[in-house]
Design a protein around this motif. Structure first.
Motif, PDB file in Angstrom:
ATOM      1  N   ASN A  41       9.027 -52.701 -53.694  1.00 58.24           N
ATOM      2  CA  ASN A  41       7.838 -52.878 -54.542  1.00 58.24           C
ATOM      3  C   ASN A  41       6.849 -53.886 -53.960  1.00 58.24           C
ATOM      4  O   ASN A  41       6.140 -54.574 -54.694  1.00 58.24           O
ATOM      5  N   GLU A  42       6.832 -53.964 -52.642  1.00 55.06           N
ATOM      6  CA  GLU A  42       5.795 -54.745 -51.967  1.00 55.06           C
ATOM      7  C   GLU A  42       4.517 -53.911 -51.921  1.00 55.06           C
ATOM      8  O   GLU A  42       4.529 -52.736 -52.252  1.00 55.06           O
ATOM      9  N   SER A  43       3.420 -54.518 -51.489  1.00 50.63           N
ATOM     10  CA  SER A  43       2.194 -53.766 -51.278  1.00 50.63           C
ATOM     11  C   SER A  43       1.996 -53.542 -49.796  1.00 50.63           C
ATOM     12  O   SER A  43       1.649 -54.469 -49.056  1.00 50.63           O
ATOM     13  N   ASN A 167      10.240 -53.395 -64.712  1.00 50.45           N
ATOM     14  CA  ASN A 167      11.014 -53.058 -63.522  1.00 50.45           C
ATOM     15  C   ASN A 167      12.480 -53.008 -63.969  1.00 50.45           C
ATOM     16  O   ASN A 167      12.951 -53.985 -64.555  1.00 50.45           O
ATOM     17  N   TYR A 197       3.721 -57.093 -62.667  1.00 51.24           N
ATOM     18  CA  TYR A 197       2.958 -55.869 -62.391  1.00 51.24           C
ATOM     19  C   TYR A 197       1.721 -55.760 -63.287  1.00 51.24           C
ATOM     20  O   TYR A 197       1.126 -54.687 -63.407  1.00 51.24           O
ATOM     21  N   SER A 223       2.828 -61.408 -55.297  1.00 50.00           N
ATOM     22  CA  SER A 223       3.689 -60.568 -54.468  1.00 50.00           C
ATOM     23  C   SER A 223       3.381 -59.077 -54.580  1.00 50.00           C
ATOM     24  O   SER A 223       3.740 -58.325 -53.676  1.00 50.00           O
ATOM     25  N   LYS A 224       2.775 -58.650 -55.655  1.00 51.43           N
ATOM     26  CA  LYS A 224       2.605 -57.220 -55.900  1.00 51.43           C
ATOM     27  C   LYS A 224       1.191 -56.764 -55.543  1.00 51.43           C
ATOM     28  O   LYS A 224       0.896 -56.490 -54.397  1.00 51.43           O
ATOM     29  N   ALA A 229       3.728 -60.796 -50.839  1.00 49.03           N
ATOM     30  CA  ALA A 229       5.136 -61.031 -51.174  1.00 49.03           C
ATOM     31  C   ALA A 229       5.791 -62.034 -50.227  1.00 49.03           C
ATOM     32  O   ALA A 229       6.679 -62.784 -50.619  1.00 49.03           O
ATOM     33  N   THR A 303       3.202 -49.465 -62.674  1.00 50.09           N
ATOM     34  CA  THR A 303       3.536 -50.419 -61.628  1.00 50.09           C
ATOM     35  C   THR A 303       3.133 -49.857 -60.273  1.00 50.09           C
ATOM     36  O   THR A 303       2.399 -48.872 -60.194  1.00 50.09           O
ATOM     37  N   ASN A 304       3.632 -50.469 -59.187  1.00 50.02           N
ATOM     38  CA  ASN A 304       3.370 -49.918 -57.854  1.00 50.02           C
ATOM     39  C   ASN A 304       4.574 -49.150 -57.326  1.00 50.02           C
ATOM     40  O   ASN A 304       4.802 -49.073 -56.122  1.00 50.02           O
ATOM     41  N   SER A 346       8.709 -47.049 -54.060  1.00 52.08           N
ATOM     42  CA  SER A 346       7.487 -47.857 -54.065  1.00 52.08           C
ATOM     43  C   SER A 346       6.343 -47.093 -53.415  1.00 52.08           C
ATOM     44  O   SER A 346       6.541 -46.313 -52.482  1.00 52.08           O
TER      45      SER A 346
END
Length: 370
Positions: A41-43, A167, A197, A223-224, A229, A303-304, A346
């Motif tokens: 769930n990083e970008s 999450n 998120y 982080s998101k 992150a 969320t992502n 993700s």
């Protein structure tokens, strides 16, 4: 045989475990890297160009200690949310702040309420202070607000955890539902409202911040959606006395100079944040389409990531995940019953989702034994 110093009873009784096995550890064990890193769930879009440029410009200044007050970042976060600087504390991501909350509000043996299958790092910190976790199953893939309230009341719990958006399921409650939950809590129960998120879901899911309430802590992270992150930086917004209590025990040099600068620049570039939110929404649609093309059911997400119902039991979903891992696609999945029928993917870059689309049919066939 040599004697050794004794651990405290609480720590001595804990298993040697961590909440997550990182992709790096898995790559070391496998002896090769993943081709698609779409499990944490990083970008993948990273931070804004403005943030990167600022970080590059201050690289040589990292010989200096950080500002132990995190002052400029606190001022920026306070202005962003329309609160006073006295209502903000900065920490080493939400994870670091959760550890402080556990120390602040939970004594050995005291009950702490959370959802069964919710963010495991919170549970990790509660175990570390000797708290007793009391869990409530999800209902229809959402955290059960009424069930959480009932457990708080029956256990006289000093602390309850709720993530919104959630999450690992990606689900969310609308703001009026969250407000009703807050108003129904005992005044002596602290709520950790984890909004990691929050930037990625509908604005209608985020209640107005009320810093007059002494039993609500709102948590945000870089982080998101902000794509940072790796720097480990987040903050909490709460009533001023609650923030002063954080100051009693936080690691005052825990958030690096680079992290403070990056967070400050990230907050200042809301145009970039908006562009990421659009790209994440498109990525969710892409993942959902891939799932449907393979006769799987994507769950609605704020969320992502997208949680995908594999249509069978936890054993089958685990095989799907393992087969994707063997094909160099890093994903994760919920592990508790009912939720464990799913995998979690993700949003990644286009080429990573291309790889996921290419490898999912084979992973499903292998899991089915075809």
């Amino acid at each position: 045989m040599r004697q050794r110093p004794s651990l405290t009873p609480i720590i001595g009784a804990l298993p040697t475990t961590v909440p997550f096995v990182g992709p790096e550890a898995q790559e070391r064990e496998r002896g090769r890297p993943f081709r698609a890193r779409i499990g944490a769930n990083e970008s993948s879009f990273g931070p804004s160009p403005r943030v990167i440029a600022r970080m590059e410009s201050v690289a040589r200044d990292q010989w200096m200690y950080c500002d132990p007050d995190n002052y400029e970042l606190k001022v920026a976060a306070a202005a962003h949310h329309g609160v006073a600087v006295e209502n903000v504390v900065v920490g080493e991501g939400i994870d670091g702040l959760l550890g402080l909350v556990a120390r602040m509000y939970v004594g050995p043996g005291e009950a702490v309420v959370t959802s069964l299958g919710a963010y495991p790092t919170f549970n990790f910190h509660i175990a570390g202070v000797g708290g007793r976790l009391v869990t409530v199953p999800y209902a229809n893939d959402k955290e059960d607000l009424d069930g959480l309230l009932a457990k708080v009341a029956s256990e006289k719990a000093p602390l309850v955890y709720l993530s919104n958006p959630d999450n690992p399921m990606g689900s969310w409650w609308e703001a009026p539902d969250v407000v009703r939950f807050i108003e129904a809590l005992p005044e002596t129960t602290m709520l950790v409202l984890d909004e990691a998120y929050g930037e990625l879901g509908p604005a209608s899911a985020l209640p107005a911040i009320d810093v007059a309430r002494p039993n609500v802590i709102r948590m945000r992270t870089f982080s998101k959606a902000y794509g940072l992150a790796g720097i480990r930086c987040g903050y909490a917004v709460a009533e001023a006395e609650v923030i002063r209590d954080f100051e009693k025990i936080r690691n005052h040099y825990g958030v690096s100079r680079m992290a403070q600068i990056a967070g400050l620049e990230a907050l200042a570039d809301q145009d970039y944040l908006c562009s990421v939110v659009v790209r994440v929404a498109a990525g969710r649609e892409r993942i959902s389409a891939i799932a449907r093309q393979n006769d799987l059911k994507p769950l609605p997400s704020a969320t992502n990531f997208v949680t995908i119902d594999c249509g069978r039991d936890g054993s089958f979903a685990l095989k799907v995940m393992q087969n994707l891992l063997s094909r160099d696609v890093f994903i994760r999945k919920p592990m508790v019953p009912v939720l464990d029928r799913c995998i979690r993917v993700s949003v990644g870059l286009d080429h990573e989702l291309d790889i996921f689309a290419e490898e999912l049919p084979g992973a499903l066939a292998a899991a089915r034994g075809n």
